[in-house]
Design a protein around this motif. Structure first.
Motif, PDB file in Angstrom:
ATOM      1  N   GLU A 137      31.155  -1.695  17.290  1.00  0.00           N
ATOM      2  CA  GLU A 137      31.759  -1.778  18.180  1.00  0.00           C
ATOM      3  C   GLU A 137      31.703  -0.755  18.925  1.00  0.00           C
ATOM      4  OE1 GLU A 137      35.437  -3.625  18.720  1.00  0.00           O
ATOM      5  OE2 GLU A 137      34.360  -6.169  19.168  1.00  0.00           O
ATOM      6  N   LYS A 138      30.799   0.039  20.017  1.00  0.00           N
ATOM      7  CA  LYS A 138      30.817   1.386  19.756  1.00  0.00           C
ATOM      8  C   LYS A 138      30.129   2.418  18.728  1.00  0.00           C
ATOM      9  CE  LYS A 138      32.996   0.787  24.529  1.00  0.00           C
ATOM     10  NZ  LYS A 138      33.894   1.573  25.063  1.00  0.00           N
ATOM     11  N   GLY A 139      29.038   1.499  18.067  1.00  0.00           N
ATOM     12  CA  GLY A 139      28.933   2.461  16.492  1.00  0.00           C
ATOM     13  C   GLY A 139      30.601   2.655  16.008  1.00  0.00           C
ATOM     14  N   VAL A 140      30.857   1.958  15.742  1.00  0.00           N
ATOM     15  CA  VAL A 140      31.929   1.950  14.807  1.00  0.00           C
ATOM     16  C   VAL A 140      32.116   0.145  14.286  1.00  0.00           C
ATOM     17  CG1 VAL A 140      34.909   2.047  13.849  1.00  0.00           C
ATOM     18  CG2 VAL A 140      33.270   3.876  15.373  1.00  0.00           C
ATOM     19  N   THR A 147      27.040   7.936  23.893  1.00  0.00           N
ATOM     20  CA  THR A 147      25.453   7.168  23.360  1.00  0.00           C
ATOM     21  C   THR A 147      25.466   5.947  22.683  1.00  0.00           C
ATOM     22  OG1 THR A 147      25.425   8.506  21.028  1.00  0.00           O
ATOM     23  CG2 THR A 147      23.925   9.854  22.496  1.00  0.00           C
ATOM     24  N   GLN A 148      27.455   6.343  22.172  1.00  0.00           N
ATOM     25  CA  GLN A 148      27.726   4.748  21.617  1.00  0.00           C
ATOM     26  C   GLN A 148      28.030   3.809  22.360  1.00  0.00           C
ATOM     27  OE1 GLN A 148      27.347   4.765  18.072  1.00  0.00           O
ATOM     28  NE2 GLN A 148      25.373   6.782  18.654  1.00  0.00           N
ATOM     29  N   GLU A 149      28.466   4.260  23.569  1.00  0.00           N
ATOM     30  CA  GLU A 149      29.067   2.582  25.026  1.00  0.00           C
ATOM     31  C   GLU A 149      28.581   1.172  24.086  1.00  0.00           C
ATOM     32  OE1 GLU A 149      30.352   2.828  28.893  1.00  0.00           O
ATOM     33  OE2 GLU A 149      29.024   4.518  28.657  1.00  0.00           O
ATOM     34  N   PHE A 150      27.042   1.308  23.742  1.00  0.00           N
ATOM     35  CA  PHE A 150      27.038   0.144  23.791  1.00  0.00           C
ATOM     36  C   PHE A 150      25.719  -0.189  22.725  1.00  0.00           C
ATOM     37  CE2 PHE A 150      26.042   1.448  28.379  1.00  0.00           C
ATOM     38  CZ  PHE A 150      27.065   0.250  29.039  1.00  0.00           C
ATOM     39  N   VAL A 151      26.721   0.274  22.137  1.00  0.00           N
ATOM     40  CA  VAL A 151      25.590   0.389  20.799  1.00  0.00           C
ATOM     41  C   VAL A 151      27.074  -0.672  20.148  1.00  0.00           C
ATOM     42  CG1 VAL A 151      25.675   1.710  17.889  1.00  0.00           C
ATOM     43  CG2 VAL A 151      24.817   2.847  20.464  1.00  0.00           C
ATOM     44  N   MET A 188      25.860   3.906   7.484  1.00  0.00           N
ATOM     45  CA  MET A 188      24.155   4.303   7.651  1.00  0.00           C
ATOM     46  C   MET A 188      23.662   3.500   8.209  1.00  0.00           C
ATOM     47  SD  MET A 188      25.747   7.841   8.681  1.00  0.00           S
ATOM     48  CE  MET A 188      25.286   9.541   8.352  1.00  0.00           C
ATOM     49  N   GLU A 189      23.149   3.335   7.650  1.00  0.00           N
ATOM     50  CA  GLU A 189      21.191   2.274   8.079  1.00  0.00           C
ATOM     51  C   GLU A 189      21.400   1.363   9.027  1.00  0.00           C
ATOM     52  OE1 GLU A 189      17.744   1.340   7.175  1.00  0.00           O
ATOM     53  OE2 GLU A 189      18.280   3.033   6.718  1.00  0.00           O
ATOM     54  N   ALA A 190      22.627   0.663   8.148  1.00  0.00           N
ATOM     55  CA  ALA A 190      22.957   0.127   9.269  1.00  0.00           C
ATOM     56  C   ALA A 190      23.331  -0.121  11.074  1.00  0.00           C
ATOM     57  CB  ALA A 190      24.024  -1.268   9.309  1.00  0.00           C
ATOM     58  N   HIS A 191      23.914   1.063  10.637  1.00  0.00           N
ATOM     59  CA  HIS A 191      24.280   1.634  12.018  1.00  0.00           C
ATOM     60  C   HIS A 191      22.496   2.081  12.823  1.00  0.00           C
ATOM     61  CE1 HIS A 191      24.713   4.987  14.831  1.00  0.00           C
ATOM     62  NE2 HIS A 191      26.041   4.230  15.202  1.00  0.00           N
ATOM     63  N   ASN A 192      21.749   2.872  11.748  1.00  0.00           N
ATOM     64  CA  ASN A 192      20.483   3.529  12.529  1.00  0.00           C
ATOM     65  C   ASN A 192      19.801   2.172  13.028  1.00  0.00           C
ATOM     66  OD1 ASN A 192      21.400   5.707  11.863  1.00  0.00           O
ATOM     67  ND2 ASN A 192      20.457   5.576  10.051  1.00  0.00           N
ATOM     68  N   GLN A 193      19.866   1.338  12.588  1.00  0.00           N
ATOM     69  CA  GLN A 193      19.315   0.144  12.739  1.00  0.00           C
ATOM     70  C   GLN A 193      19.306  -0.757  14.476  1.00  0.00           C
ATOM     71  OE1 GLN A 193      18.963  -2.722   9.733  1.00  0.00           O
ATOM     72  NE2 GLN A 193      17.978  -1.990   7.899  1.00  0.00           N
ATOM     73  N   SER A 212      18.522  -7.649  13.220  1.00  0.00           N
ATOM     74  CA  SER A 212      19.872  -7.570  13.924  1.00  0.00           C
ATOM     75  C   SER A 212      19.134  -7.694  15.893  1.00  0.00           C
ATOM     76  CB  SER A 212      18.842  -5.762  14.735  1.00  0.00           C
ATOM     77  OG  SER A 212      19.229  -5.223  12.836  1.00  0.00           O
ATOM     78  N   ILE A 213      21.288  -7.998  16.163  1.00  0.00           N
ATOM     79  CA  ILE A 213      20.940  -8.727  17.590  1.00  0.00           C
ATOM     80  C   ILE A 213      22.286  -7.812  17.641  1.00  0.00           C
ATOM     81  CG2 ILE A 213      21.239 -10.581  16.720  1.00  0.00           C
ATOM     82  CD1 ILE A 213      23.466 -11.667  16.216  1.00  0.00           C
ATOM     83  N   SER A 214      22.292  -8.068  19.610  1.00  0.00           N
ATOM     84  CA  SER A 214      22.731  -7.021  20.372  1.00  0.00           C
ATOM     85  C   SER A 214      23.098  -7.736  21.784  1.00  0.00           C
ATOM     86  CB  SER A 214      23.099  -5.370  20.333  1.00  0.00           C
ATOM     87  OG  SER A 214      23.648  -4.366  21.074  1.00  0.00           O
ATOM     88  N   PRO A 215      24.174  -7.361  22.419  1.00  0.00           N
ATOM     89  CA  PRO A 215      23.666  -7.801  24.077  1.00  0.00           C
ATOM     90  C   PRO A 215      23.270  -6.875  24.654  1.00  0.00           C
ATOM     91  CG  PRO A 215      26.397  -7.071  22.979  1.00  0.00           C
ATOM     92  CD  PRO A 215      25.013  -7.751  22.035  1.00  0.00           C
ATOM     93  N   TYR A 216      23.278  -5.865  24.199  1.00  0.00           N
ATOM     94  CA  TYR A 216      22.367  -4.402  24.571  1.00  0.00           C
ATOM     95  C   TYR A 216      21.726  -3.994  24.141  1.00  0.00           C
ATOM     96  CZ  TYR A 216      27.359  -4.566  26.345  1.00  0.00           C
ATOM     97  OH  TYR A 216      28.571  -4.486  26.431  1.00  0.00           O
TER      98      TYR A 216
END
Length: 405
Positions: free
Chosen positions: A227-230, A335-339, A285-290, A357-361
């Motif tokens: 959520e938001k990059g965290v 930049t992390q608002e929608f990560v 880090m890899e998951a966040h980058n993906q 990977s899936i994301s609503p954004y």
């Protein structure tokens, strides 16, 4: 009444020898401070050892969550990696440790702080820049730079010095790797690593991990939600970030993930070789980058990579408490608002393999990206775009052809 000094105390031989040295050469009341950033059983028996060595008091500050939330997570959000390999494990921990030294110094009314970093390393820079930024009035003593009074150049010298001062400690002079550990990683330097021509002896070196050759023959699929990059959960189970790192260290370690052998450029100008184990951090880090690949637009992602490199440099150089680091973090947080989303990866013999990977954004639109023609993309539109995009090349080619006539 004696002046007080706060010693960054690990309980190792170096900082143990520093206690009587400070009392002998400066006549300070020595107050030790050990900052727990997730180094595990290294904290066992510290109070007795510090008192035995002549300290008047020992503080043990448990700050693992603060370390993770306020220092590690900004680096994850930034995708900060030093020289393309080092995930900044030691670098991130130094500012929170130094901050706690300052806090204890203020609480105790101390006039000085002391650290055991050598004159050749990065840590002296990281500790002292933080102290200067937060408490410019405090005196800083670094014994390894006091060449007129610090005459110890080996473990044997330090052991003999302690014995001469009535301190009999369970240390021996046998050589071992120089290590630094926290929740994020463990670093190794020394022995065969001092020669870049040598292969690492993973049978004796590794602590958190196994070598990829010894990892299981079957891969292991895991999912991470952000959520938001965290990170907020692993395999659907909600956890705080520090617990996620702890669990990922186990999963990554047994699958040989995150072992890095690097010759890096230190702040003080020399090259040094180290092996870093960062199993959980490498997965994170890899998951966040993906996830960012799905969500960030092209220009933002490209510019963020530039910011990530600068952010990593600042952290490595000990410049956490600087206006630029703070300003860059503000950009990164925007930049992390929608990560937000979920990433699946397979861990297999040192590799992290995408599983989706899936994301609503997500900005990925299958209708546009598909090889079949979709409603939002007309193949014919590409012709005009290419004509304009390639116009500078065409004009230059026409000019060169004219000159060659």
């Amino acid at each position: 009444m004696k002046e007080k000094i706060i010693l960054a105390y690990s309980g190792g031989l170096d900082t143990t020898a520093i206690i009587p040295w400070l009392k002998e050469n400066y006549d300070y009341e020595v107050i030790c401070c050990c900052v727990d950033v997730g180094q595990g059983n290294e904290l066992d028996g510290l109070e007795e050892r510090a008192k035995l060595s002549g300290a008047s008091k020992l503080y043990i500050e448990h700050v693992t969550d603060e370390f993770v939330d306020d220092f590690v997570m900004p680096c994850v959000q930034a995708s900060a990696v030093y020289e393309n390999k080092y995930l900044l494990g030691t670098s991130m921990a130094r500012p929170v440790i130094a901050k706690k030294l300052v806090d204890i110094a203020r609480a105790e009314g101390a006039s000085a702080v002391c650290h055991g970093a050598t004159g050749k390393g990065n840590d002296q820079v990281r500790f002292e820049l933080t102290i200067k930024a937060l408490a410019p009035d405090l005196r800083i003593i670094a014994p390894w730079r006091c060449l007129d009074t610090w005459n110890m150049q080996s473990r044997e010298d330090e052991i003999e010095y302690c014995k001469a001062h009535g301190i009999d400690l369970p240390f021996d002079a046998s050589h071992s790797y120089s290590r630094d550990r926290n929740l994020w990683h463990i670093s190794h330097e020394g022995l065969e690593l001092e020669n870049p021509a040598n292969a690492p002896d993973y049978n004796h070196l590794l602590v958190l991990s196994v070598s990829p050759e010894k990892a299981p023959d079957e891969g292991e699929v895991i999912s991470l939600s952000f959520e938001k990059g965290v990170p907020v959960s692993i395999n659907g189970k909600a956890m705080k970030a520090s617990d996620i790192i702890t669990e990922l260290n186990v999963l990554g370690g047994k699958n040989g993930i995150g072992i890095v052998d690097i010759v890096e450029n230190r702040v003080v100008g020399m090259k040094s070789r180290g092996v870093y184990e960062t199993p959980g951090g490498t997965i994170l880090m890899e998951a966040h980058n993906q996830l960012e690949e799905l969500i960030l637009d092209r220009d933002t992602l490209a510019y963020k990579k530039l910011v990530a490199n600068k952010f990593a440099d600042l952290v490595y150089e000990g410049k956490w408490y600087t206006p630029l680091r703070k300003a860059l973090q503000a950009f990164i947080e925007s930049t992390q608002e929608f990560v937000t989303g979920e990433v699946m990866v397979k861990l297999y013999k040192g590799n992290i393999i995408k599983q989706g990977s899936i994301s609503p954004y997500s900005l990925y639109n299958e209708s546009i990206a598909s090889f079949t023609t979709g409603e939002l993309y007309n193949h014919h539109d590409a012709e005009g775009f290419i004509n304009l995009f390639g116009l500078p090349l065409k004009v230059r080619a026409m000019m060169m052809a004219e000159k060659e006539k």
